[in-house]
Design a protein around this motif. Structure first.
Motif, PDB file in Angstrom:
ATOM      1  N   ASP A 265      43.822   9.005 -18.377  1.00 49.55           N
ATOM      2  CA  ASP A 265      42.844   7.847 -18.307  1.00 49.55           C
ATOM      3  C   ASP A 265      41.913   7.968 -17.163  1.00 49.55           C
ATOM      4  N   ALA A 266      41.268   9.358 -17.393  1.00 51.84           N
ATOM      5  CA  ALA A 266      40.291   9.699 -16.472  1.00 51.84           C
ATOM      6  C   ALA A 266      39.131   8.599 -16.842  1.00 51.84           C
ATOM      7  N   ASP A 267      38.553   8.422 -18.019  1.00 48.01           N
ATOM      8  CA  ASP A 267      37.510   7.551 -18.232  1.00 48.01           C
ATOM      9  C   ASP A 267      37.859   5.945 -18.012  1.00 48.01           C
ATOM     10  N   ALA A 268      39.186   5.618 -18.151  1.00 46.04           N
ATOM     11  CA  ALA A 268      39.448   4.274 -17.578  1.00 46.04           C
ATOM     12  C   ALA A 268      39.505   4.228 -15.967  1.00 46.04           C
ATOM     13  N   LEU A 269      39.681   5.241 -15.448  1.00 44.46           N
ATOM     14  CA  LEU A 269      39.843   5.120 -13.828  1.00 44.46           C
ATOM     15  C   LEU A 269      38.400   5.197 -13.326  1.00 44.46           C
ATOM     16  N   ALA A 270      37.555   5.928 -13.980  1.00 46.41           N
ATOM     17  CA  ALA A 270      36.190   6.008 -13.713  1.00 46.41           C
ATOM     18  C   ALA A 270      35.574   4.483 -13.963  1.00 46.41           C
ATOM     19  N   ARG A 271      35.824   3.729 -14.815  1.00 44.88           N
ATOM     20  CA  ARG A 271      35.553   2.474 -15.320  1.00 44.88           C
ATOM     21  C   ARG A 271      35.873   1.603 -14.223  1.00 44.88           C
ATOM     22  N   ALA A 272      37.068   1.784 -13.857  1.00 44.71           N
ATOM     23  CA  ALA A 272      37.702   0.786 -12.754  1.00 44.71           C
ATOM     24  C   ALA A 272      36.837   1.102 -11.398  1.00 44.71           C
ATOM     25  N   ARG A 273      36.677   2.213 -11.056  1.00 38.96           N
ATOM     26  CA  ARG A 273      36.174   2.591  -9.789  1.00 38.96           C
ATOM     27  C   ARG A 273      34.554   2.040  -9.695  1.00 38.96           C
ATOM     28  N   SER A 274      34.015   2.219 -10.917  1.00 42.62           N
ATOM     29  CA  SER A 274      32.631   1.455 -11.213  1.00 42.62           C
ATOM     30  C   SER A 274      32.549  -0.035 -10.899  1.00 42.62           C
ATOM     31  N   ASP A 275      33.470  -0.595 -11.423  1.00 38.64           N
ATOM     32  CA  ASP A 275      33.533  -2.119 -11.582  1.00 38.64           C
ATOM     33  C   ASP A 275      33.768  -2.362  -9.810  1.00 38.64           C
ATOM     34  N   GLU A 276      34.809  -1.595  -9.327  1.00 40.19           N
ATOM     35  CA  GLU A 276      35.030  -2.151  -7.847  1.00 40.19           C
ATOM     36  C   GLU A 276      33.845  -1.671  -6.846  1.00 40.19           C
ATOM     37  N   ALA A 277      33.015  -0.670  -7.304  1.00 46.16           N
ATOM     38  CA  ALA A 277      32.040  -0.363  -6.413  1.00 46.16           C
ATOM     39  C   ALA A 277      30.667  -1.293  -6.559  1.00 46.16           C
ATOM     40  N   ASP A 278      30.769  -1.984  -7.809  1.00 46.70           N
ATOM     41  CA  ASP A 278      29.752  -3.204  -8.056  1.00 46.70           C
ATOM     42  C   ASP A 278      30.267  -4.327  -7.330  1.00 46.70           C
ATOM     43  N   LEU A 279      31.738  -4.604  -7.277  1.00 46.02           N
ATOM     44  CA  LEU A 279      32.220  -5.797  -6.583  1.00 46.02           C
ATOM     45  C   LEU A 279      32.122  -5.592  -5.038  1.00 46.02           C
ATOM     46  N   ILE A 280      32.147  -4.566  -4.394  1.00 46.31           N
ATOM     47  CA  ILE A 280      32.059  -4.126  -3.083  1.00 46.31           C
ATOM     48  C   ILE A 280      30.717  -4.470  -2.789  1.00 46.31           C
ATOM     49  N   SER A 281      29.573  -4.016  -3.468  1.00 43.82           N
ATOM     50  CA  SER A 281      28.076  -4.436  -3.311  1.00 43.82           C
ATOM     51  C   SER A 281      27.842  -5.840  -3.264  1.00 43.82           C
ATOM     52  N   ALA A 282      28.544  -6.531  -4.428  1.00 46.83           N
ATOM     53  CA  ALA A 282      28.262  -7.779  -4.423  1.00 46.83           C
ATOM     54  C   ALA A 282      28.824  -8.597  -3.185  1.00 46.83           C
ATOM     55  N   CYS A 283      29.717  -8.074  -2.593  1.00 44.86           N
ATOM     56  CA  CYS A 283      30.564  -8.937  -1.539  1.00 44.86           C
ATOM     57  C   CYS A 283      29.763  -8.557  -0.475  1.00 44.86           C
ATOM     58  N   GLU A 284      28.775  -7.554  -0.234  1.00 40.55           N
ATOM     59  CA  GLU A 284      28.094  -7.170   0.965  1.00 40.55           C
ATOM     60  C   GLU A 284      27.052  -7.850   0.689  1.00 40.55           C
ATOM     61  N   ALA A 285      26.496  -8.425  -0.397  1.00 39.55           N
ATOM     62  CA  ALA A 285      25.353  -9.187  -0.662  1.00 39.55           C
ATOM     63  C   ALA A 285      25.385 -10.489  -0.148  1.00 39.55           C
ATOM     64  N   GLU A 286      26.738 -10.967  -0.098  1.00 33.03           N
ATOM     65  CA  GLU A 286      27.178 -12.275  -0.057  1.00 33.03           C
ATOM     66  C   GLU A 286      27.796 -12.400   1.214  1.00 33.03           C
TER      67      GLU A 286
END
Lengths: 138, 131
Positions: free
Chosen positions: B38-59
């Motif tokens: 599931d390497a691609d799926a894990l990478a996609r999940a990490r990317s989404d979480e990184a975006d959400l972390i950035s969004a939380c920091e922005a807010e």
């Protein structure tokens, strides 16, 4: 854990949750009671779907116990909500196990993935949830 | 199911070792390491979480950021440094809703049961945050 034993563990957990929503509902009023009634129906439906999957696999579904010991005394609305959160978090744990044990794209996996979200949303409604709902502790 | 998949992987590895022993004189080939399940799926999940972390920091959502850090670590990411404040293109609730849908799909398709459970659990957490 095999998918069959995970399904049996799942239905055993749901029997307990259905039982537990009895004392929960008995101590709630108004909107909280209506929400609890909705969750009771959802868990009864889930239990029935699990029974269908187990039967389809050629196995007899685990039966409910006559009664279950509550994890703490429930004598008022606050304790009832705490019990509801406890039940939903436990239900999420069973959903985690079934998700992990079931095959990709299977009916059991589909059921478990949806179930995990429903239980986490309900647990959050009643109280707090951990960052990874359903994940085994330790 | 997961256990069965592990046995299969071990059997494949053992077969590879036997084949290599019978060809010891062959010229060395570059080693191809199989990607994790599931390497691609894990990478996609990490990317989404990184975006959400950035969004939380922005807010300025400190507690929510920590939840997403826990999610990121669960899918094989590393503890992120605080990023520069971003301007969000979408409300964070939209990011969470879209991510939950993606994660449920990843959970359905994951070959490793543990990965499936982690994806489903993170999807559940995101849905609970927007309910």
């Amino acid at each position: 854990m095999s998918d069959r034993s995970a399904l049996q563990a799942a239905i055993a957990a749901e029997h307990a949750v259905v039982y537990g929503y009895g004392p929960v509902g008995a101590h709630l009023k108004g909107a909280a009671r209506r929400y609890a009634a909705g969750r009771l129906t959802a868990h009864q439906n889930l239990r029935d779907r699990l029974a269908q999957l187990i039967t389809a696999a050629g196995v007899t579904p685990a039966a409910a116990q006559p009664a279950y010991r509550l994890p703490f005394p429930v004598a008022d609305a606050a304790a009832a909500k705490r019990l509801a959160a406890h039940l939903e978090n436990g239900s999420a744990g069973a959903a985690w196990d079934l998700t992990a044990a079931s095959a990709a794209q299977s009916e059991a996996r589909d059921l478990a993935v949806t179930w995990l979200t429903d239980a986490a949303v309900a647990a959050a409604h009643w109280g707090a949830i951990p960052p990874l709902p359903g994940r085994p502790v330790g | 199911m997961r256990h069965r998949a592990e046995i299969t992987r071990r059997a494949v590895l053992a077969g590879g070792l036997v084949a290599a022993a019978g060809c010891s004189h062959a010229s060395p080939r570059p080693t191809r390491r199989r990607p994790p399940a599931d390497a691609d799926a894990l990478a996609r999940a990490r990317s989404d979480e990184a975006d959400l972390i950035s969004a939380c920091e922005a807010e300025g959502l400190t507690a929510e950021r920590e939840v997403h850090v826990a999610h990121l670590l669960a899918v094989g990411g590393s503890h992120p440094a605080t990023t520069a404040a971003l301007t969000l293109d979408e409300p964070i609730t939209t990011l969470l809703t879209n991510s939950a849908e993606t994660l449920r799909s990843l959970a359905m398709g994951a070959t490793d049961g543990g990965n499936a459970a982690r994806f489903a659990s993170i999807a559940a957490s995101h849905s609970a945050a927007t309910a």
